[in-house]
Design a protein around this motif. Structure first.
Motif, PDB file in Angstrom:
ATOM      1  N   ILE A 173       1.061  -1.201   0.180  1.00  0.00           N
ATOM      2  CA  ILE A 173      -0.032   0.169  -0.027  1.00  0.00           C
ATOM      3  C   ILE A 173       0.784   1.190  -0.028  1.00  0.00           C
ATOM      4  N   ILE A 175       1.061   5.462   0.482  1.00  0.00           N
ATOM      5  CA  ILE A 175       0.476   6.601   0.820  1.00  0.00           C
ATOM      6  C   ILE A 175       1.165   7.832   0.063  1.00  0.00           C
ATOM      7  N   VAL A 201      -4.244   6.998  -1.734  1.00  0.00           N
ATOM      8  CA  VAL A 201      -4.064   5.675  -1.248  1.00  0.00           C
ATOM      9  C   VAL A 201      -3.776   4.795  -2.724  1.00  0.00           C
ATOM     10  N   ALA A 208      -6.930  -2.030   0.748  1.00  0.00           N
ATOM     11  CA  ALA A 208      -6.926  -0.587   1.108  1.00  0.00           C
ATOM     12  C   ALA A 208      -8.371  -0.386   1.961  1.00  0.00           C
ATOM     13  N   LEU A 216     -11.735   5.538   4.242  1.00  0.00           N
ATOM     14  CA  LEU A 216     -11.451   5.679   2.623  1.00  0.00           C
ATOM     15  C   LEU A 216     -12.549   6.170   1.794  1.00  0.00           C
ATOM     16  N   TYR A 234      -8.549   8.321  -1.816  1.00  0.00           N
ATOM     17  CA  TYR A 234      -7.970   9.074  -0.780  1.00  0.00           C
ATOM     18  C   TYR A 234      -8.846   9.122   0.585  1.00  0.00           C
ATOM     19  N   LEU A 235      -8.162   9.489   1.442  1.00  0.00           N
ATOM     20  CA  LEU A 235      -8.619   9.477   2.788  1.00  0.00           C
ATOM     21  C   LEU A 235      -9.403  10.699   3.179  1.00  0.00           C
ATOM     22  N   ALA A 243      -2.982   7.701   9.489  1.00  0.00           N
ATOM     23  CA  ALA A 243      -3.019   6.699   8.330  1.00  0.00           C
ATOM     24  C   ALA A 243      -1.885   5.743   8.779  1.00  0.00           C
TER      25      ALA A 243
END
Length: 286
Positions: A173, A175, A201, A208, A216, A234-235, A243
């Motif tokens: 993953i 970031i 992400v 994810a 998320l 994206y978060l 994160a």
């Protein structure tokens, strides 16, 4: 007097049906264009009440005069498709059944709620996780059976321990985030940092969703199946440490980091320089 009768008839016709045949809607920022009969095709629904029982002036509008509905603009397309032909057709591995059912309830579409309810209950049997969409994880009974079978067939050293790693799959993953800061000509102590606008992400969709869950934001890539990769999520928060905590709790470790910086602007009088940067952190779980 002869000219007054047609005018009176036209005015009466406008009063009985004040809405145009083609209607533009702004649903949560997404623009839809449809016909008035489509919106009122389900008597008793919220849209039927809005466009038959209420006056044109009483409905909210955006700056361009389109009728505004403060709901999820991406999920509304499925609501509109249902109003057109009374059928529910969703993409394969659709991850937002729970949210779509909530939209159906809001728009008072009981038949659509019934169509969504059976599959929703199967997904929520894992613990009511609205982001759970991996077909390998939809049946807890099957997972339990596979785990017991694997435990009985495998040697003791291969049986997962009590550290909570059972069922975890390996993967990466990434970031990423963009930032900017201003440096004065005297010293770096005058640096003014701007808030991180968005944390991106990248990685396998199922991983994810497992790590970040409801935090998320999938609105930029809502139909991505779990076995595919994406770089568009994206978060919903803007703290990198948050994160990192979620990734650490899920068993991920940072294996690489990369950052670039560019001077985007230099003020002619003050010599202040605005720098932009892009940073990526790569995490891996065995």
């Amino acid at each position: 007097m002869a000219l007054a009768d047609p005018a009176g008839c036209a005015k009466g016709g406008e009063d009985t049906n004040p809405f145009p045949d083609i209607i533009e809607l702004n649903v949560g920022g997404q623009v839809y264009i449809t016909r008035h009969p489509t919106l009122v095709s389900v008597p008793g629904s919220l849209l039927w009440e809005m466009f038959t029982q209420k006056s044109v002036r009483s409905l909210a509008r955006d700056s361009k005069g389109r009728f505004f509905v403060d709901r999820d603009g991406f999920l509304f397309r499925y609501i509109l498709d249902y109003l057109r032909d009374r059928q529910l057709v969703l993409p394969e591995h659709f991850p937002e059944r729970g949210r779509l059912q909530r939209e159906a309830e809001y728009f008072v579409l009981p038949e659509l709620v019934k169509l969504l309810a059976p599959k929703l209950s199967e997904q929520n049997s894992l613990g009511d996780d609205p982001c759970q969409s991996d077909p390998e994880e939809l049946s807890p009974g099957a997972d339990t059976a596979r785990s017991l079978a694997s435990a009985s067939a495998a040697p003791p050293s291969a049986v997962p321990g009590s550290a909570g790693t059972e069922g975890r799959r390996a993967g990466f993953i990434t970031i990423g985030y963009r930032g900017s800061y201003t440096l004065g000509r005297d010293s770096q102590t005058d640096a003014k940092f701007r808030r991180v606008a968005r944390i991106m992400v990248c990685g396998k969709t199922s991983l994810a969703k497992e790590v970040f869950g409801d935090t998320l934001n999938e609105s930029r890539d809502p139909d991505r199946p779990p076995e595919r990769y994406t770089s568009r999520y994206y978060l919903k928060f803007t703290f990198l440490e948050q994160a990192f905590d979620k990734l650490a709790d899920a068993g991920f470790h940072m294996v690489a980091c990369n950052s670039t910086g560019t001077c985007a602007f230099a003020h002619e009088q003050t010599d202040d320089r605005i720098w932009t940067s892009y940073t990526e952190y790569v995490f891996y779980r065995e």
